[in-house]
Design an enzyme around this catalytic site. Structure first.
Site, PDB file in Angstrom:
ATOM      1  N   GLN A  45      36.861  -3.554 -40.936  1.00 44.31           N
ATOM      2  CA  GLN A  45      36.659  -2.095 -40.862  1.00 44.31           C
ATOM      3  C   GLN A  45      35.714  -1.593 -41.946  1.00 44.31           C
ATOM      4  O   GLN A  45      35.202  -0.489 -41.850  1.00 44.31           O
ATOM      5  CB  GLN A  45      37.992  -1.356 -41.055  1.00 44.31           C
ATOM      6  CG  GLN A  45      38.925  -1.428 -39.886  1.00 44.31           C
ATOM      7  CD  GLN A  45      40.326  -1.002 -40.259  1.00 44.31           C
ATOM      8  OE1 GLN A  45      40.662  -0.871 -41.431  1.00 44.31           O
ATOM      9  NE2 GLN A  45      41.160  -0.796 -39.263  1.00 44.31           N
ATOM     10  N   TRP A  61      33.325  -3.764 -44.179  1.00 44.73           N
ATOM     11  CA  TRP A  61      32.211  -4.479 -44.819  1.00 44.73           C
ATOM     12  C   TRP A  61      30.863  -4.113 -44.214  1.00 44.73           C
ATOM     13  O   TRP A  61      29.868  -4.028 -44.926  1.00 44.73           O
ATOM     14  CB  TRP A  61      32.490  -5.996 -44.850  1.00 44.73           C
ATOM     15  CG  TRP A  61      31.639  -6.855 -43.975  1.00 44.73           C
ATOM     16  CD1 TRP A  61      31.931  -7.231 -42.718  1.00 44.73           C
ATOM     17  CD2 TRP A  61      30.387  -7.454 -44.302  1.00 44.73           C
ATOM     18  NE1 TRP A  61      30.937  -8.027 -42.228  1.00 44.73           N
ATOM     19  CE2 TRP A  61      29.966  -8.182 -43.188  1.00 44.73           C
ATOM     20  CE3 TRP A  61      29.571  -7.459 -45.432  1.00 44.73           C
ATOM     21  CZ2 TRP A  61      28.793  -8.898 -43.150  1.00 44.73           C
ATOM     22  CZ3 TRP A  61      28.386  -8.169 -45.393  1.00 44.73           C
ATOM     23  CH2 TRP A  61      28.014  -8.878 -44.279  1.00 44.73           C
ATOM     24  N   PRO A  68      27.767   0.316 -40.374  1.00 45.84           N
ATOM     25  CA  PRO A  68      26.981   0.654 -39.194  1.00 45.84           C
ATOM     26  C   PRO A  68      27.469  -0.057 -37.924  1.00 45.84           C
ATOM     27  O   PRO A  68      27.610   0.572 -36.879  1.00 45.84           O
ATOM     28  CB  PRO A  68      25.556   0.200 -39.573  1.00 45.84           C
ATOM     29  CG  PRO A  68      25.527   0.301 -41.054  1.00 45.84           C
ATOM     30  CD  PRO A  68      26.903  -0.089 -41.507  1.00 45.84           C
ATOM     31  N   VAL A  69      27.778  -1.365 -38.042  1.00 46.82           N
ATOM     32  CA  VAL A  69      28.255  -2.103 -36.860  1.00 46.82           C
ATOM     33  C   VAL A  69      29.651  -1.634 -36.455  1.00 46.82           C
ATOM     34  O   VAL A  69      29.937  -1.405 -35.275  1.00 46.82           O
ATOM     35  CB  VAL A  69      28.238  -3.631 -37.119  1.00 46.82           C
ATOM     36  CG1 VAL A  69      28.987  -4.383 -36.032  1.00 46.82           C
ATOM     37  CG2 VAL A  69      26.802  -4.134 -37.178  1.00 46.82           C
ATOM     38  N   HIS A  70      30.519  -1.448 -37.457  1.00 52.17           N
ATOM     39  CA  HIS A  70      31.889  -1.020 -37.155  1.00 52.17           C
ATOM     40  C   HIS A  70      31.888   0.349 -36.464  1.00 52.17           C
ATOM     41  O   HIS A  70      32.610   0.557 -35.478  1.00 52.17           O
ATOM     42  CB  HIS A  70      32.691  -0.961 -38.462  1.00 52.17           C
ATOM     43  CG  HIS A  70      34.059  -0.378 -38.291  1.00 52.17           C
ATOM     44  ND1 HIS A  70      35.044  -0.988 -37.544  1.00 52.17           N
ATOM     45  CD2 HIS A  70      34.605   0.782 -38.748  1.00 52.17           C
ATOM     46  CE1 HIS A  70      36.132  -0.243 -37.555  1.00 52.17           C
ATOM     47  NE2 HIS A  70      35.886   0.840 -38.268  1.00 52.17           N
ATOM     48  N   TYR A 130      34.925   0.327 -28.440  1.00 53.49           N
ATOM     49  CA  TYR A 130      36.387   0.264 -28.614  1.00 53.49           C
ATOM     50  C   TYR A 130      37.069   1.516 -28.045  1.00 53.49           C
ATOM     51  O   TYR A 130      37.947   1.413 -27.184  1.00 53.49           O
ATOM     52  CB  TYR A 130      36.671   0.106 -30.108  1.00 53.49           C
ATOM     53  CG  TYR A 130      38.128  -0.077 -30.474  1.00 53.49           C
ATOM     54  CD1 TYR A 130      38.836  -1.194 -30.079  1.00 53.49           C
ATOM     55  CD2 TYR A 130      38.788   0.889 -31.248  1.00 53.49           C
ATOM     56  CE1 TYR A 130      40.163  -1.363 -30.441  1.00 53.49           C
ATOM     57  CE2 TYR A 130      40.108   0.730 -31.616  1.00 53.49           C
ATOM     58  CZ  TYR A 130      40.788  -0.393 -31.206  1.00 53.49           C
ATOM     59  OH  TYR A 130      42.100  -0.564 -31.572  1.00 53.49           O
ATOM     60  N   HIS A 163      26.761 -13.008 -32.721  1.00 54.48           N
ATOM     61  CA  HIS A 163      26.630 -13.973 -33.830  1.00 54.48           C
ATOM     62  C   HIS A 163      26.054 -15.291 -33.311  1.00 54.48           C
ATOM     63  O   HIS A 163      25.151 -15.870 -33.910  1.00 54.48           O
ATOM     64  CB  HIS A 163      27.980 -14.206 -34.511  1.00 54.48           C
ATOM     65  CG  HIS A 163      28.324 -13.157 -35.526  1.00 54.48           C
ATOM     66  ND1 HIS A 163      28.872 -11.942 -35.201  1.00 54.48           N
ATOM     67  CD2 HIS A 163      28.173 -13.125 -36.869  1.00 54.48           C
ATOM     68  CE1 HIS A 163      29.049 -11.219 -36.279  1.00 54.48           C
ATOM     69  NE2 HIS A 163      28.630 -11.918 -37.327  1.00 54.48           N
ATOM     70  N   TYR A 185      20.205 -31.436 -37.682  1.00 52.82           N
ATOM     71  CA  TYR A 185      19.628 -32.646 -38.285  1.00 52.82           C
ATOM     72  C   TYR A 185      19.743 -33.811 -37.310  1.00 52.82           C
ATOM     73  O   TYR A 185      18.783 -34.545 -37.053  1.00 52.82           O
ATOM     74  CB  TYR A 185      20.375 -32.918 -39.597  1.00 52.82           C
ATOM     75  CG  TYR A 185      20.127 -34.275 -40.191  1.00 52.82           C
ATOM     76  CD1 TYR A 185      18.975 -34.533 -40.937  1.00 52.82           C
ATOM     77  CD2 TYR A 185      21.064 -35.294 -40.042  1.00 52.82           C
ATOM     78  CE1 TYR A 185      18.757 -35.782 -41.486  1.00 52.82           C
ATOM     79  CE2 TYR A 185      20.853 -36.540 -40.593  1.00 52.82           C
ATOM     80  CZ  TYR A 185      19.699 -36.784 -41.305  1.00 52.82           C
ATOM     81  OH  TYR A 185      19.488 -38.013 -41.843  1.00 52.82           O
TER      82      TYR A 185
HETATM   83  C1  LIG Z   1      37.896  -3.865 -33.355  1.00 52.78           C
HETATM   84  C2  LIG Z   1      37.687  -2.758 -34.362  1.00 52.78           C
HETATM   85  C3  LIG Z   1      36.674  -1.760 -33.832  1.00 52.78           C
HETATM   86  C4  LIG Z   1      39.035  -2.086 -34.562  1.00 52.78           C
HETATM   87  O1  LIG Z   1      38.880  -1.096 -35.522  1.00 52.78           O
HETATM   88  P1  LIG Z   1      40.174  -0.401 -36.176  1.00 52.78           P
HETATM   89  O2  LIG Z   1      39.687   0.585 -37.153  1.00 52.78           O
HETATM   90  O3  LIG Z   1      41.078  -1.471 -36.670  1.00 52.78           O
HETATM   91  O4  LIG Z   1      40.844   0.291 -34.929  1.00 52.78           O
HETATM   92  P2  LIG Z   1      42.112   1.256 -34.872  1.00 52.78           P
HETATM   93  O5  LIG Z   1      43.002   0.766 -33.774  1.00 52.78           O
HETATM   94  O6  LIG Z   1      42.701   1.397 -36.243  1.00 52.78           O
HETATM   95  O7  LIG Z   1      41.534   2.673 -34.380  1.00 52.78           O
HETATM   96  C5  LIG Z   1      40.304   3.143 -34.795  1.00 52.78           C
HETATM   97  C6  LIG Z   1      40.090   4.509 -34.171  1.00 52.78           C
HETATM   98  O8  LIG Z   1      40.464   4.537 -32.802  1.00 52.78           O
HETATM   99  C7  LIG Z   1      41.357   5.624 -32.575  1.00 52.78           C
HETATM  100  N1  LIG Z   1      42.323   5.250 -31.551  1.00 52.78           N
HETATM  101  C8  LIG Z   1      43.348   4.382 -31.664  1.00 52.78           C
HETATM  102  N2  LIG Z   1      44.004   4.302 -30.477  1.00 52.78           N
HETATM  103  C9  LIG Z   1      43.368   5.168 -29.637  1.00 52.78           C
HETATM  104  C10 LIG Z   1      43.565   5.539 -28.260  1.00 52.78           C
HETATM  105  N3  LIG Z   1      44.556   5.008 -27.527  1.00 52.78           N
HETATM  106  N4  LIG Z   1      42.707   6.435 -27.726  1.00 52.78           N
HETATM  107  C11 LIG Z   1      41.710   6.976 -28.444  1.00 52.78           C
HETATM  108  N5  LIG Z   1      41.470   6.667 -29.734  1.00 52.78           N
HETATM  109  C12 LIG Z   1      42.298   5.770 -30.317  1.00 52.78           C
HETATM  110  C13 LIG Z   1      42.029   5.823 -33.903  1.00 52.78           C
HETATM  111  O9  LIG Z   1      42.526   7.139 -34.005  1.00 52.78           O
HETATM  112  C14 LIG Z   1      40.912   5.601 -34.854  1.00 52.78           C
HETATM  113  O10 LIG Z   1      40.092   6.763 -34.902  1.00 52.78           O
HETATM  114  P3  LIG Z   1      39.276   7.201 -36.208  1.00 52.78           P
HETATM  115  O11 LIG Z   1      38.293   6.079 -36.492  1.00 52.78           O
HETATM  116  O12 LIG Z   1      38.604   8.444 -35.822  1.00 52.78           O
HETATM  117  O13 LIG Z   1      40.288   7.329 -37.299  1.00 52.78           O
HETATM  118  C15 LIG Z   1      37.202  -3.319 -35.741  1.00 52.78           C
HETATM  119  O14 LIG Z   1      38.075  -4.300 -36.182  1.00 52.78           O
HETATM  120  C16 LIG Z   1      35.807  -3.878 -35.684  1.00 52.78           C
HETATM  121  O15 LIG Z   1      34.859  -3.153 -35.842  1.00 52.78           O
HETATM  122  N6  LIG Z   1      35.697  -5.216 -35.476  1.00 52.78           N
HETATM  123  C17 LIG Z   1      34.422  -5.880 -35.307  1.00 52.78           C
HETATM  124  C18 LIG Z   1      33.594  -5.799 -36.520  1.00 52.78           C
HETATM  125  C19 LIG Z   1      32.428  -6.700 -36.445  1.00 52.78           C
HETATM  126  O16 LIG Z   1      32.292  -7.532 -35.608  1.00 52.78           O
HETATM  127  N7  LIG Z   1      31.541  -6.571 -37.358  1.00 52.78           N
HETATM  128  C20 LIG Z   1      30.391  -7.403 -37.421  1.00 52.78           C
HETATM  129  C21 LIG Z   1      29.897  -7.396 -38.760  1.00 52.78           C
HETATM  130  S1  LIG Z   1      28.708  -8.637 -39.027  1.00 52.78           S
END
Ligand SMILES: CC(C)(COP(=O)(O)OP(=O)(O)OC[C@H]1O[C@@H](n2cnc3c(N)ncnc32)[C@H](O)[C@@H]1OP(=O)(O)O)[C@@H](O)C(=O)NCCC(=O)NCCS
Length: 498
Positions: free
Chosen positions: A387, A389, A392-394, A402, A427, A489
């Site tokens: 959540q 690191w 922008p992607v998250h 999501y 990735h 390699y």
């Molecule tokens: C999968 C992922 C998106 C989950 O994120 P999370 O923050 O743990 O998700 P949560 O279940 O806590 O909910 C996040 C949001 O959804 C909302 N939400 C939860 N359930 C919901 C529902 N049923 N309906 C609508 N919204 C909902 C929450 O209120 C929260 O909103 P907010 O951001 O406005 O506070 C996150 O782990 C992620 O980004 N993973 C991939 C990251 C990645 O691959 N990065 C690459 C970097 S190289």
């Protein structure tokens, strides 16, 4: 006079005695002469004596408390290092860690220099991007990407005018986005002049463009939906989302006024993947901030390249034999040896990319939202790490993938798995295509985050959770690096040796 003198001398004497008593810690109270304690009783000296008496009483009191303070020197209290003490200032310990790190790495650095000599070669870096100095396929691919930007803008303009139906618009966007992913991959796979590093660079740009244009399509669709809803309710100010961060007096863009080349390219270059009609803007470009970020970028790029050549590559080369022989203990030793430089390079990459270069671009474009990362280093769970690191992607994942899935009634677990699946796909795409080798190590690494997140969340808390996240970062990455390098390699050089 004589009396006064006598009294004066007595007082002086008394003061001297009292100060002597104060000075001497061991003189008992009983030994202080009664006359000095009570004052001279003669009638002519009555007021002075009263004053003296009061003074002496207070002196005695303070002396009493002073002595009793001297008698006890303990109280109930906790040792600083026990958690009950509530002590939390470990600044010195942190400094000690840094000093130890510098010292131990200085030794490694010297050992490396003595063993391999100077391996840093800036010219070699150019050859990583170009096979032939007269052919720049990766740069050409980046230039061609403008076509897809223009197609997306043109489609949105036609949609806003009603020249395209929503269905036709969706189809064109779908084809445009699909080609953004497949076209560069095909070029990288089929054109031998594209180097792995050049290919990864071009595919990285195309992936960013894919995510940006997907967001662009979604936001403009939401604006049209908002216009329809408001038009039905006969509300004025059609689809002009009012951001909370908007400053008074700033020019605000309303749909479809945002569908311009200028607005599109601002978004393409802005350090975000999520489109917005009115981005928060900083008031001015701070030259000193800009130059500092530029200096950091240049500095860290040099360090990253130098350390990779001098430190990482010799370890990777020396790991090939144990990997071929499947010598488990030597393989583990090489993995741990690689973990340190790999992790240091990753941390430097994090700072130079997410702090220096993103802030540099944002400052140049006066882009106000600088939250590119949060305190992922304090992650006590794997979920918290993902959540925080890469914001922008998250943010893109939440907004465009999501939450839409959740709104359609898909369960939280399935939606999270879908996000990680998509992330794992990208990735793998960014590693396998440039290497022209499909091994699924990156894909597996990303998908493994789901069970790891469950395990850490279920069994580990606090510092243990934090240590688990660090361990997965420090050990997980070099493992994937070794696997890819080994396979590369074996694929390219093994038969040449034989
Ligand atoms: C999968 C992922 C998106 C989950 O994120 P999370 O923050 O743990 O998700 P949560 O279940 O806590 O909910 C996040 C949001 O959804 C909302 N939400 C939860 N359930 C919901 C529902 N049923 N309906 C609508 N919204 C909902 C929450 O209120 C929260 O909103 P907010 O951001 O406005 O506070 C996150 O782990 C992620 O980004 N993973 C991939 C990251 C990645 O691959 N990065 C690459 C970097 S190289």
């Amino acid at each position: 006079m004589g009396d006064l003198n006598t009294t004066g001398s007595i007082t002086r004497k008394r003061r001297a005695t009292l100060s002597a008593a104060k000075a001497s810690n061991l003189q008992p109270l009983s030994e202080i002469p009664a006359r000095l304690a009570l004052g001279d009783p003669s009638p002519e000296n009555e007021p002075r004596n009263r004053r003296e008496r009061t003074k002496t009483k207070s002196d005695t009191r303070s002396q009493n408390s002073d002595i009793s303070a001297r008698l006890s020197c303990h109280k109930t209290q906790q040792s600083l290092l026990s958690s009950a003490s509530g002590y939390s200032n470990y600044r010195g310990i942190l400094n000690w860690c840094v000093v130890m790190l510098v010292l131990s790495n200085a030794r490694l650095f010297l050992e490396n220099l003595l063993k391999y000599g100077v391996l840093v070669d800036p010219v070699q870096v150019i050859s990583l991007f170009l096979n032939d100095p007269y052919s720049w396929p990766a740069a050409c691919l980046v230039i061609v990407s403008n076509v897809f930007i223009v197609v997306a803008l043109y489609t949105e303009r036609q949609l806003s005018k009603g020249s395209f139906s929503e269905r036709v618009g969706f189809l064109i966007h779908f084809i445009n986005l699909a080609v953004i992913l497949t076209f560069p991959a095909a070029v990288v796979l089929l054109l031998p002049s594209v180097t792995p590093v050049g290919g990864a660079f071009a595919l990285g740009i195309y992936t960013i463009l894919f995510l940006k244009l997907y967001s662009y399509k979604d936001v403009n669709l939401w604006c049209r939906e908002l216009s329809t809803v408001k038009a039905r309710r006969m509300v004025r100010s059609l689809s002009c989302p009012t951001p909370q961060h908007f400053h008074k007096g700033e020019h605000k863009v309303c749909y479809p006024g945002n569908l311009t080349i200028r607005d599109m390219y601002y978004f393409v270059f802005a350090p975000t993947l999520c489109y917005e009609l009115n981005f928060p803007r900083s008031p001015e470009i701070r030259m000193s901030f800009l130059l500092r970020r530029l200096f950091e970028m240049l500095f860290f790029i040099q360090i990253l390249v130098g350390l990779t050549q001098q430190w990482m590559i010799p370890i990777i080369q020396s790991s090939m034999k144990p990997l071929e022989d499947m010598d488990l203990s030597l393989m583990t030793e090489r993995l741990l040896r690689l973990a340190v430089p790999n992790h240091l390079l990753w941390l430097m990459f994090f700072y130079s990319f997410f702090h220096s270069s993103m802030n540099f671009t944002a400052e140049l474009l006066r882009f106000g939202d600088r939250q590119f990362y949060k305190d992922w280093w304090n992650s006590e769970s794997v979920t918290y790490f993902w959540q925080n690191w890469n914001i922008p992607v998250h943010k893109w994942c939440l907004r465009h993938f999501y939450k839409p899935l959740l709104r359609r009634g898909v369960s939280k677990m399935a939606s999270q798995s879908a996000v990680f699946f998509l992330s794992a796909f990208f990735h793998e795409y960014l590693v396998s295509v440039p290497l022209r080798m499909f091994r699924l190590w990156a894909f597996t690494g990303m998908m493994a985050q789901l069970p790891l997140a469950w395990f850490v969340g279920r069994f580990l808390r606090g510092n243990y959770g934090n240590a688990a996240v660090w361990m997965s970062l420090i050990i997980g990455q070099p493992f994937a690096v070794l696997m890819y390098v080994h396979d590369y390699y074996v694929m390219h050089y093994k038969h040449e040796e034989a």
